[in-house]
Design a protein around this motif. Structure first.
Motif, mmCIF file in Angstrom:
data_model
loop_
_atom_site.group_PDB
_atom_site.id
_atom_site.type_symbol
_atom_site.label_atom_id
_atom_site.label_comp_id
_atom_site.label_asym_id
_atom_site.label_seq_id
_atom_site.Cartn_x
_atom_site.Cartn_y
_atom_site.Cartn_z
ATOM 1 N N VAL A 9 0.812 -1.333 -0.033
ATOM 2 C CA VAL A 9 -0.041 -0.050 -0.039
ATOM 3 C C VAL A 9 0.855 1.378 0.025
ATOM 4 O O VAL A 9 0.544 2.201 -0.738
ATOM 5 C CB VAL A 9 -0.801 -0.119 1.147
ATOM 6 N N TYR A 10 1.855 1.246 0.801
ATOM 7 C CA TYR A 10 2.624 2.431 0.927
ATOM 8 C C TYR A 10 3.538 2.861 -0.275
ATOM 9 O O TYR A 10 3.524 3.894 -0.597
ATOM 10 C CB TYR A 10 3.675 2.302 2.041
ATOM 11 N N ASP A 11 3.981 1.668 -0.861
ATOM 12 C CA ASP A 11 4.398 1.774 -2.342
ATOM 13 C C ASP A 11 3.604 2.491 -3.377
ATOM 14 O O ASP A 11 4.154 3.275 -4.134
ATOM 15 C CB ASP A 11 5.431 0.519 -2.672
ATOM 16 N N ALA A 12 2.501 1.889 -3.211
ATOM 17 C CA ALA A 12 1.300 2.343 -4.483
ATOM 18 C C ALA A 12 1.032 3.749 -4.169
ATOM 19 O O ALA A 12 1.018 4.755 -5.225
ATOM 20 C CB ALA A 12 0.086 1.455 -4.310
ATOM 21 N N CYS A 13 1.129 4.257 -2.868
ATOM 22 C CA CYS A 13 0.915 5.710 -2.809
ATOM 23 C C CYS A 13 1.877 6.356 -3.143
ATOM 24 O O CYS A 13 1.642 7.500 -3.765
ATOM 25 C CB CYS A 13 0.442 5.965 -1.158
ATOM 26 N N THR A 14 3.228 6.270 -2.714
ATOM 27 C CA THR A 14 4.386 7.053 -2.938
ATOM 28 C C THR A 14 5.034 7.018 -4.114
ATOM 29 O O THR A 14 5.954 7.844 -4.629
ATOM 30 C CB THR A 14 5.218 6.889 -1.622
ATOM 31 N N LYS A 15 4.950 5.907 -4.841
ATOM 32 C CA LYS A 15 5.650 5.713 -6.174
ATOM 33 C C LYS A 15 5.010 5.841 -7.454
ATOM 34 O O LYS A 15 5.638 5.801 -8.566
ATOM 35 C CB LYS A 15 6.461 4.168 -6.040
ATOM 36 N N MET A 16 3.716 5.783 -7.328
ATOM 37 C CA MET A 16 2.664 6.117 -8.666
ATOM 38 C C MET A 16 2.902 7.513 -8.892
ATOM 39 O O MET A 16 2.954 8.306 -7.927
ATOM 40 C CB MET A 16 1.298 5.586 -8.401
ATOM 41 N N LYS A 17 2.923 7.618 -10.140
ATOM 42 C CA LYS A 17 2.916 9.298 -10.559
ATOM 43 C C LYS A 17 1.274 9.866 -10.885
ATOM 44 O O LYS A 17 1.073 9.743 -11.947
ATOM 45 C CB LYS A 17 3.910 9.522 -11.907
ATOM 46 N N TRP A 18 0.741 10.064 -9.996
ATOM 47 C CA TRP A 18 -0.699 10.333 -9.891
ATOM 48 C C TRP A 18 -0.801 11.645 -10.704
ATOM 49 O O TRP A 18 0.128 12.520 -10.612
ATOM 50 C CB TRP A 18 -1.202 10.555 -8.405
ATOM 51 N N ARG A 19 -1.798 11.563 -11.656
ATOM 52 C CA ARG A 19 -1.942 12.977 -12.122
ATOM 53 C C ARG A 19 -2.576 14.009 -11.179
ATOM 54 O O ARG A 19 -3.441 13.704 -10.249
ATOM 55 C CB ARG A 19 -3.048 12.737 -13.425
#
Length: 267
Positions: free
Chosen positions: A99-109
């Motif tokens: 969960v943490y990596d998804a939040c922090t490592k995705m380049k959200w628009r």
């Protein structure tokens, strides 16, 4: 106009050995189903994925692997086709790290509607102790946890949900287990971030539940568009007047305004 229909969706998937049935179903039908659903709702969709297993020495393959958001669904299909269910060690897994990596490592628009779909069948490390401390229970949970007191990542429910909040991410949980700790863990992580958790018994049901969750979120976007247009027409923020114009109860209008504000559309 800011793109209200931008949706960034990241799957966070347990790929330990017990998850083989879901991975097989995902390879067969997941992205095609979502592609049709997003097209029907005029959604500009990007999909990313984080797979997680466990911390060494319970698993020596990897803790997480991150695949970035992409609008090229065929590219993401290739990623899903290469997923393999293996390893895992003890009962709990590296849920928090996924969960943490998804939040922090995705380049959200910038103004996208952001979701994580957490799919797994085991709780995070240390969750039994966390739950006991939060609820002041005296019962001890026996989940075969190699790290019963705390996750070796240093993460816990508070830190991962705070990270999700800081990145404006809603987490939905799909728990493929009858294990009480797993269900409670997925449920509390989802609820704190404004999402929902569904317990499912087989892989086909997971795909159906994913579609149901996304359909609900996509319908919210359609309503949000009507609310935004009405607020712009009025020229200022007035929940009661907006609800009156739309002939809707105030509560769903207020919820839509909250979602729009969170995404920066009312600045």
């Amino acid at each position: 106009m800011k793109p209200l229909n931008h949706v960034d969706l990241c799957f966070v998937i347990d790929t330990t050995a017990s998850m083989s049935s879901f991975i097989h179903s995902a390879q067969q039908q997941l992205l095609n189903t979502i592609k049709v659903l997003s097209a029907d709702n005029n959604i500009d969709l990007q999909i990313g994925l984080v797979e997680y297993r466990d911390h060494p020495p319970q698993d020596h393959s990897f803790v997480t692997r991150v695949y970035p958001l992409t609008a090229k669904l065929q590219q993401m299909q290739q990623v899903i086709n290469q997923l393999r269910a293996d390893g895992g060690g003890d009962g709990p897994e590296a849920v928090y790290s996924g969960v943490y990596d998804a939040c922090t490592k995705m380049k959200w628009r910038q103004h996208s509607c952001r979701f994580i779909l957490l799919v797994g069948d085991a709780p995070p490390h240390g969750f039994g102790t966390w739950l006991r401390e939060m609820t002041l229970e005296t019962r001890k949970y026996h989940s075969g946890d190699a790290w019963p007191d705390a996750c070796p990542s240093g993460l816990n429910v508070q830190s991962v949900t705070a990270t999700a909040e800081n990145h404006r991410v809603i987490i939905h949980g799909l728990c493929m287990s009858g294990d009480m700790l797993a269900q409670q863990a997925f449920n509390v992580i989802a609820q704190i971030t404004g999402g929902q958790c569904v317990a499912v018994s087989n892989a086909k049901d997971v795909i159906d539940k994913i579609v149901a969750v996304l359909q609900n979120e996509f319908s919210n976007l359609e309503f949000d568009q009507k609310v935004l247009e009405t607020v712009q027409q009025i020229g200022h923020l007035d929940t009661s007047y907006t609800a009156e114009i739309l002939d809707m109860p105030k509560l769903p209008v207020a919820a839509a305004i909250a979602r729009l504000g969170k995404r920066g559309f009312l600045d």
